[in-house]
Scaffold this motif. Structure first.
Motif, short mmCIF file in Angstrom:
data_model
loop_
_atom_site.label_atom_id
_atom_site.label_comp_id
_atom_site.label_asym_id
_atom_site.label_seq_id
_atom_site.Cartn_x
_atom_site.Cartn_y
_atom_site.Cartn_z
N GLN A 71 -18.47 17.60 16.46
CA GLN A 71 -17.27 16.78 16.27
C GLN A 71 -16.10 17.63 15.81
O GLN A 71 -14.98 17.45 16.28
N PHE A 72 -16.35 18.54 14.88
CA PHE A 72 -15.27 19.39 14.37
C PHE A 72 -14.73 20.28 15.49
O PHE A 72 -13.51 20.41 15.66
N THR A 73 -15.62 20.86 16.27
CA THR A 73 -15.19 21.71 17.38
C THR A 73 -14.35 20.92 18.38
O THR A 73 -13.30 21.39 18.83
N ARG A 74 -14.79 19.71 18.71
CA ARG A 74 -14.01 18.87 19.64
C ARG A 74 -12.63 18.56 19.08
O ARG A 74 -11.63 18.59 19.80
N GLU A 75 -12.56 18.26 17.78
CA GLU A 75 -11.27 17.95 17.16
C GLU A 75 -10.34 19.17 17.18
O GLU A 75 -9.16 19.03 17.48
N VAL A 76 -10.87 20.32 16.87
CA VAL A 76 -10.05 21.54 16.90
C VAL A 76 -9.56 21.82 18.31
O VAL A 76 -8.38 22.10 18.54
N LEU A 77 -10.46 21.71 19.29
CA LEU A 77 -10.05 21.94 20.69
C LEU A 77 -9.01 20.92 21.13
O LEU A 77 -8.07 21.27 21.85
N ARG A 78 -9.16 19.69 20.71
CA ARG A 78 -8.18 18.66 21.06
C ARG A 78 -6.81 19.01 20.47
O ARG A 78 -5.80 18.93 21.15
N ARG A 79 -6.80 19.46 19.22
CA ARG A 79 -5.54 19.83 18.58
C ARG A 79 -4.91 21.06 19.23
O ARG A 79 -3.70 21.12 19.41
N VAL A 80 -5.73 22.04 19.56
CA VAL A 80 -5.21 23.24 20.21
C VAL A 80 -4.64 22.89 21.58
O VAL A 80 -3.58 23.37 21.95
N ALA A 81 -5.34 22.05 22.32
CA ALA A 81 -4.88 21.67 23.65
C ALA A 81 -3.58 20.88 23.60
O ALA A 81 -2.77 20.95 24.52
N SER A 82 -3.34 20.18 22.51
CA SER A 82 -2.13 19.36 22.41
C SER A 82 -0.95 20.13 21.85
O SER A 82 0.15 19.60 21.78
N ARG A 83 -1.17 21.40 21.47
CA ARG A 83 -0.06 22.22 20.96
C ARG A 83 0.91 22.49 22.09
O ARG A 83 0.51 22.70 23.23
#
Length: 160
Positions: free
Chosen positions: A138-150
């Motif tokens: 879950q943490f990895t998915r959240e970080v990837l989601r945030r990075v992708a939305s940058r």
């Protein structure tokens, strides 16, 4: 009260991380290290919250978990190094050897997870171990989601 404090800490770290990333794009390697440090702090807070570690458990858990993640990171790095960017430059034998080494490393990763599953159960409950593996994803998915939305950044989102 502890729950609210931990939740606030977690949320503030997750909010601060992308802001720190934007600042770090203007700087060099030191700012990248700061971002990675902030990310690590956020991960610790997130996992601590999700698996509901007591202070006594945390004292025993984190050294063991850090040992596990270090070994897992090493295996993943070795696996990535085996994957060529283009298979055209390799002979059939080289490809076969790389694939066989990849299978071996993936098997080692499974063995490592089994080993640390047993070790972690001596420190935290089986339910907490199960929640740990779920929380990591879950943490990895959240970080990837945030990075992708940058708005900017490279494919890994960690450009200097």
């Amino acid at each position: 009260m502890k729950y609210l404090l931990r939740t606030f800490l977690l949320l503030s770290m997750l909010v601060a991380w992308p802001l720190a990333g934007a600042q770090a794009q203007r700087g060099g390697g030191q700012q990248r290290q700061e971002r990675l440090s902030q990310l690590e702090s956020a991960r610790i807070a997130y996992l601590t919250e999700k698996i509901a570690l007591t202070p006594e458990q945390a004292q025993k858990f984190w050294p063991l978990y850090n040992e596990f993640t270090g070994k897992r990171r090493d295996l993943n790095l070795r696996l990535r190094r085996l994957r060529p960017n283009q298979a055209d430059g390799l002979t059939d034998q080289q490809l076969r050897d790389n694939l066989n080494q990849s299978f071996t490393l993936r098997q080692q990763e499974i063995s490592l997870e089994k080993e640390y599953f047993d070790k972690l159960q001596r420190v935290i409950s089986v339910r907490q171990v199960g929640n740990l593996f779920l929380a990591e994803r879950q943490f990895t998915r959240e970080v990837l989601r945030r990075v992708a939305s940058r708005p900017s950044g490279g494919p890994d989102g960690l450009d200097d």
